[in-house]
Design an enzyme around this catalytic site. Sequence first.
Site, PDB file in Angstrom:
ATOM      1  N   ASP A  66     -24.901  34.824 -67.873  1.00 58.34           N
ATOM      2  CA  ASP A  66     -24.830  34.130 -68.414  1.00 58.34           C
ATOM      3  C   ASP A  66     -25.650  34.784 -69.505  1.00 58.34           C
ATOM      4  OD1 ASP A  66     -24.249  31.973 -70.381  1.00 58.34           O
ATOM      5  OD2 ASP A  66     -25.637  30.746 -69.509  1.00 58.34           O
ATOM      6  N   VAL A  67     -23.811  35.368 -70.620  1.00 57.33           N
ATOM      7  CA  VAL A  67     -24.927  35.885 -71.733  1.00 57.33           C
ATOM      8  C   VAL A  67     -24.749  34.784 -72.712  1.00 57.33           C
ATOM      9  CG1 VAL A  67     -22.842  37.525 -71.297  1.00 57.33           C
ATOM     10  CG2 VAL A  67     -22.230  35.749 -72.775  1.00 57.33           C
ATOM     11  N   ASN A  93     -18.057  42.887 -72.665  1.00 57.28           N
ATOM     12  CA  ASN A  93     -17.391  42.583 -72.324  1.00 57.28           C
ATOM     13  C   ASN A  93     -16.792  41.003 -72.639  1.00 57.28           C
ATOM     14  OD1 ASN A  93     -14.212  42.727 -71.177  1.00 57.28           O
ATOM     15  ND2 ASN A  93     -15.165  42.455 -69.682  1.00 57.28           N
ATOM     16  N   TYR A 158     -10.892  31.987 -81.877  1.00 60.22           N
ATOM     17  CA  TYR A 158     -10.664  33.302 -81.062  1.00 60.22           C
ATOM     18  C   TYR A 158     -10.612  34.985 -81.952  1.00 60.22           C
ATOM     19  CZ  TYR A 158      -9.111  37.779 -77.888  1.00 60.22           C
ATOM     20  OH  TYR A 158      -9.651  38.211 -77.387  1.00 60.22           O
ATOM     21  N   LYS A 162     -13.426  37.927 -82.887  1.00 60.12           N
ATOM     22  CA  LYS A 162     -13.314  39.306 -83.138  1.00 60.12           C
ATOM     23  C   LYS A 162     -13.322  39.711 -84.265  1.00 60.12           C
ATOM     24  CE  LYS A 162     -12.719  39.634 -78.292  1.00 60.12           C
ATOM     25  NZ  LYS A 162     -13.748  40.029 -77.656  1.00 60.12           N
ATOM     26  N   THR A 193      -3.348  40.798 -68.308  1.00 61.45           N
ATOM     27  CA  THR A 193      -4.833  40.202 -67.481  1.00 61.45           C
ATOM     28  C   THR A 193      -4.757  38.500 -67.771  1.00 61.45           C
ATOM     29  OG1 THR A 193      -6.411  39.505 -69.629  1.00 61.45           O
ATOM     30  CG2 THR A 193      -6.504  42.215 -68.466  1.00 61.45           C
TER      31      THR A 193
END
Length: 281
Positions: A66-67, A93, A158, A162, A193
């Site tokens: 869990d980042v 990632n 989002y 980034k 993806t």
Amino acid sequence: MSRTTPATPTVAGKVVVITGGARGIGLATARKLHADGARVAIGDVDEATVKTTGADLGLEVAGLLDVTAEESFDAFLDQVERTLGPIDVLVNNAGIMPLGRLADEPDAVTRRVLDINVYGVILGSKLALRRMLARGSGHVINVASLAGKTPMAGAATYCASKYAVLGFTDTLRMEYHGTGVEFSAVLPTFTNTELIAGTAKPRLLRNAEPHEVAAAVADLILHPRPEVAVTRIAGVLVDSQNFVPRRVSERLGRMLGVDHAFTDDVDPVARRSYEDRARGV
């Protein structure tokens, strides 16, 4: 007098940690680096899938990560170093991209995007950096996005995440210049993806494939530099916006369809499975 030929750079033997490694770009990167001889460890919040993926690839370390939780991240890095040795490369990632106009976005989703996409990158970089500085070597590679340089309607949070990753990576490069630790960012365009399930690709540009992003990561390990865009053409197009008036670049975006790709052109049925997972449903 004979001259010594410089050794050819290789990833073989390097210990590489990849977050969000259960699927998509993370999986493609793990597959590529493992095939090239690196000692790869993958972590993911989806424990069942990451363990299956790791077993399929024949990896020694593949498990729950869990980042957003320091204890989880630190324990995972400890496990990697006990099993594989000192970490040479961390590939941050893990990331999510729930879509929708900002006014309709629940606060819980906003926080989830920022926790995973920004805090997770900061936390992982911090924990890895402490280990790398002690040895005077290492490389942190952050998977950002070309959405970190250009706006995308329907993905405001989002994009913000980034943009943050790019600024963070550039600042670390300045802060730790000369320490032996490298910092790089990878900026994929739309990549085939599940992240873009149910969306329409921009006109005139092709989507990237996960293996292309994986190849870019591998090349960064061999030849460190500040950033690389995938695809190159998409990167050039985005960077060219710096040399034209804002109204021109925004008009170009509308011509390419980026103002609708993540809003009106989304197929909610095709996207539902990913959205549910990204939103933690």
